[in-house]
Scaffold this motif. Structure first.
Motif, PDB file in Angstrom:
ATOM      1  N   SER A   1       0.603  -1.401  -0.046  1.00 32.17           N
ATOM      2  CA  SER A   1       0.252  -0.068  -0.202  1.00 32.17           C
ATOM      3  C   SER A   1       0.858   1.295   0.332  1.00 32.17           C
ATOM      4  CB  SER A   1      -1.001  -0.372   1.053  1.00 32.17           C
ATOM      5  OG  SER A   1      -1.821   0.664   1.277  1.00 32.17           O
ATOM      6  N   ALA A   2       0.315   2.653  -0.045  1.00 36.14           N
ATOM      7  CA  ALA A   2       1.197   3.545  -0.038  1.00 36.14           C
ATOM      8  C   ALA A   2       0.920   4.686   1.103  1.00 36.14           C
ATOM      9  CB  ALA A   2       1.360   3.918  -1.370  1.00 36.14           C
ATOM     10  N   ILE A   3       1.494   6.084   1.677  1.00 37.37           N
ATOM     11  CA  ILE A   3       1.375   6.785   2.382  1.00 37.37           C
ATOM     12  C   ILE A   3       0.142   7.463   1.247  1.00 37.37           C
ATOM     13  CG2 ILE A   3       3.101   6.485   4.001  1.00 37.37           C
ATOM     14  CD1 ILE A   3       4.595   8.446   2.869  1.00 37.37           C
ATOM     15  N   GLY A   4       0.252   7.412   0.075  1.00 35.03           N
ATOM     16  CA  GLY A   4      -0.542   8.428  -0.874  1.00 35.03           C
ATOM     17  C   GLY A   4      -1.789   8.625  -0.546  1.00 35.03           C
ATOM     18  N   VAL A   5      -1.978   7.304   0.729  1.00 36.02           N
ATOM     19  CA  VAL A   5      -3.291   7.439   0.902  1.00 36.02           C
ATOM     20  C   VAL A   5      -4.016   8.376   2.124  1.00 36.02           C
ATOM     21  CG1 VAL A   5      -3.599   6.103   3.524  1.00 36.02           C
ATOM     22  CG2 VAL A   5      -5.634   5.624   2.152  1.00 36.02           C
ATOM     23  N   TYR A   6      -3.046   9.367   2.881  1.00 39.78           N
ATOM     24  CA  TYR A   6      -3.323  11.059   3.738  1.00 39.78           C
ATOM     25  C   TYR A   6      -3.785  11.880   2.493  1.00 39.78           C
ATOM     26  CZ  TYR A   6      -1.572   6.953   7.195  1.00 39.78           C
ATOM     27  OH  TYR A   6      -1.348   5.712   7.370  1.00 39.78           O
ATOM     28  N   GLY A   7      -3.055  11.523   1.503  1.00 43.96           N
ATOM     29  CA  GLY A   7      -3.062  13.041   1.106  1.00 43.96           C
ATOM     30  C   GLY A   7      -1.895  13.929   0.867  1.00 43.96           C
ATOM     31  N   ASP A   8      -2.611  15.243  -0.064  1.00 42.24           N
ATOM     32  CA  ASP A   8      -1.384  16.720   0.623  1.00 42.24           C
ATOM     33  C   ASP A   8      -1.498  17.121   2.137  1.00 42.24           C
ATOM     34  OD1 ASP A   8      -0.134  18.313   1.355  1.00 42.24           O
ATOM     35  OD2 ASP A   8      -1.039  19.272  -0.541  1.00 42.24           O
ATOM     36  N   ARG A   9      -1.374  17.012   3.608  1.00 42.59           N
ATOM     37  CA  ARG A   9      -1.253  17.290   4.594  1.00 42.59           C
ATOM     38  C   ARG A   9      -0.838  18.609   5.388  1.00 42.59           C
ATOM     39  NH1 ARG A   9      -5.066  12.689   5.617  1.00 42.59           N
ATOM     40  NH2 ARG A   9      -5.479  13.912   7.873  1.00 42.59           N
TER      41      ARG A   9
ATOM     42  N   ARG B   1       1.916   0.771   4.029  1.00 41.57           N
ATOM     43  CA  ARG B   1       1.922   2.138   4.012  1.00 41.57           C
ATOM     44  C   ARG B   1       3.186   2.922   3.834  1.00 41.57           C
ATOM     45  NH1 ARG B   1      -3.593   4.166   7.073  1.00 41.57           N
ATOM     46  NH2 ARG B   1      -5.066   3.145   5.732  1.00 41.57           N
ATOM     47  N   THR B   2       3.872   2.470   2.380  1.00 43.85           N
ATOM     48  CA  THR B   2       5.381   2.456   2.283  1.00 43.85           C
ATOM     49  C   THR B   2       5.117   3.566   1.642  1.00 43.85           C
ATOM     50  OG1 THR B   2       5.185   0.327   1.323  1.00 43.85           O
ATOM     51  CG2 THR B   2       7.610   2.184   1.315  1.00 43.85           C
ATOM     52  N   GLY B   3       6.403   4.572   2.005  1.00 41.08           N
ATOM     53  CA  GLY B   3       7.143   5.752   1.833  1.00 41.08           C
ATOM     54  C   GLY B   3       7.977   5.993   1.445  1.00 41.08           C
ATOM     55  N   VAL B   4       8.568   6.820   1.139  1.00 40.20           N
ATOM     56  CA  VAL B   4       9.334   7.091  -0.130  1.00 40.20           C
ATOM     57  C   VAL B   4      10.647   6.175   0.476  1.00 40.20           C
ATOM     58  CG1 VAL B   4      11.774   8.766  -1.239  1.00 40.20           C
ATOM     59  CG2 VAL B   4       9.107   9.569  -0.396  1.00 40.20           C
ATOM     60  N   VAL B   5      11.493   5.474  -0.309  1.00 43.71           N
ATOM     61  CA  VAL B   5      11.941   4.209  -0.437  1.00 43.71           C
ATOM     62  C   VAL B   5      13.341   4.360  -0.588  1.00 43.71           C
ATOM     63  CG1 VAL B   5      13.060   2.181  -0.249  1.00 43.71           C
ATOM     64  CG2 VAL B   5      10.545   2.641  -0.175  1.00 43.71           C
TER      65      VAL B   5
END
Length: 316
Positions: A120-128, A169-173
């Motif tokens: 999955s990805a932390i993109g789920v949170y949108g621009d916060r 939920r992965t970020g920038v690897v």
């Protein structure tokens, strides 16, 4: 454990495959493929062995009866090409419909794997902005948030037969042989690095070595289920990231790429959601479950990645 995995040739998958073998797990790869035709005159190649359909059609995972776990990492890259309607469709389908194919195929087994780990990805949170985000934070808005929300919904359907489902939920690897850092290194080594826009947007990062270790931790820790943020505990702004990378390479980073230029090159939507989006994400579930990062600070991670070394590493 007996483990099956999709996406085993990708940056994370190839490193994870090696780590699983090193830990003594028995691991097999699941390929992309299509089922045999069901209507006369329709010619679709039959794949031998284990396969899933990235377009959501029927896969064949019959050989996984009695396996312990499946790790589903496969998906269309989101940052390799400028987005258009076709690319957005492929990004969505490969994750949402591909996961549907895997879950449906596993659901048909008499003795399905008890554990399913899905990328999955932390993109789920949108621009916060500067808001601190954990696994319990509400989802955001935008194309990527929609993709990840639907992607995870397909994963959660496996709760009907699996003991636990984990969405990673992965970020920038950070790695030197793929991903964002590999693309930035030539520019920064040439002294052409710089911040993106104002540089105030937060980047939630994780070293490839810790990414692999965190996935293994999720696999082997039976109490972990649901969403898990795979990010280091100390996210940084883009400006700070730029300064740390330049310092690690002993190069200046005096340039600024204006937001308007980024939008002109990538398109407004892709620029907003990838280059300029701010996500200050914390790994609350990993921390609560006792996971210890090898690289908690960005300067430490970069020093380890960029230090001269002999031989090669599966997590470098």
């Amino acid at each position: 454990m007996r483990v099956a995995m999709t996406g085993s040739r990708g940056l994370i998958g190839s490193a994870l495959m090696a780590a699983l073998n090193e830990r003594g797990h028995s691991v097999v790869a699941i390929a992309r493929g299509k089922a045999a035709p069901t209507a006369p005159g329709v010619e679709i190649p039959q794949r031998s062995g284990l396969f899933f359909d990235p377009d959501g059609g029927p896969g064949d995972l019959g050989a996984l009866e009695g396996f312990d776990a499946v790790i589903h990492l496969a998906g269309e890259p989101i940052g390799d090409r400028r987005w258009n309607a076709q690319i957005r469709s492929r990004i969505y389908a490969s994750r949402v419909y591909g996961t549907r194919s895997v879950v449906d195929a596993l659901g048909r087994l008499k003795d399905p794997p008890a554990t399913l780990l899905v990328a999955s990805a932390i993109g789920v949170y949108g621009d916060r902005g500067s808001e601190e985000l954990t696994e319990t934070s509400v989802t955001g808005s935008g194309f990527l948030a929609k993709v990840v929300t639907d992607w995870e919904a397909e994963s959660h359907r496996a709760k009907a037969f699996a003991h636990r489902v984990v969405t990673l939920r992965t970020g920038v690897v950070l790695a030197t042989r793929g991903g964002l850092l590999a693309r930035l290194l030539p520019l920064f080594r040439a002294g052409l690095g710089g911040r993106l826009g104002a540089g105030a947007q937060y980047m939630s990062w994780i070293s490839l070595a810790d990414e692999v270790r965190a996935i293994l931790h999720c696999l082997e820790t039976d109490s972990i289920q649901g969403p898990v943020n795979l990010v280091a505990p100390n996210p940084v702004t883009n400006l700070a990231f730029t300064k740390h990378l330049a310092k690690a390479l002993h190069r200046p980073a005096i340039f600024t790429v204006p937001a308007g230029v980024i939008e002109a090159v990538l398109g407004a939507e892709m620029a907003r959601e990838l280059a300029l989006a701010s996500q200050r994400v914390k790994p609350e579930v990993l921390g609560a479950s006792g996971f210890a990062f090898d690289s908690e600070l960005l300067d430490v991670a970069l020093a380890r990645l960029l230090a001269p070394r002999r031989g090669s590493s599966v997590t470098g």
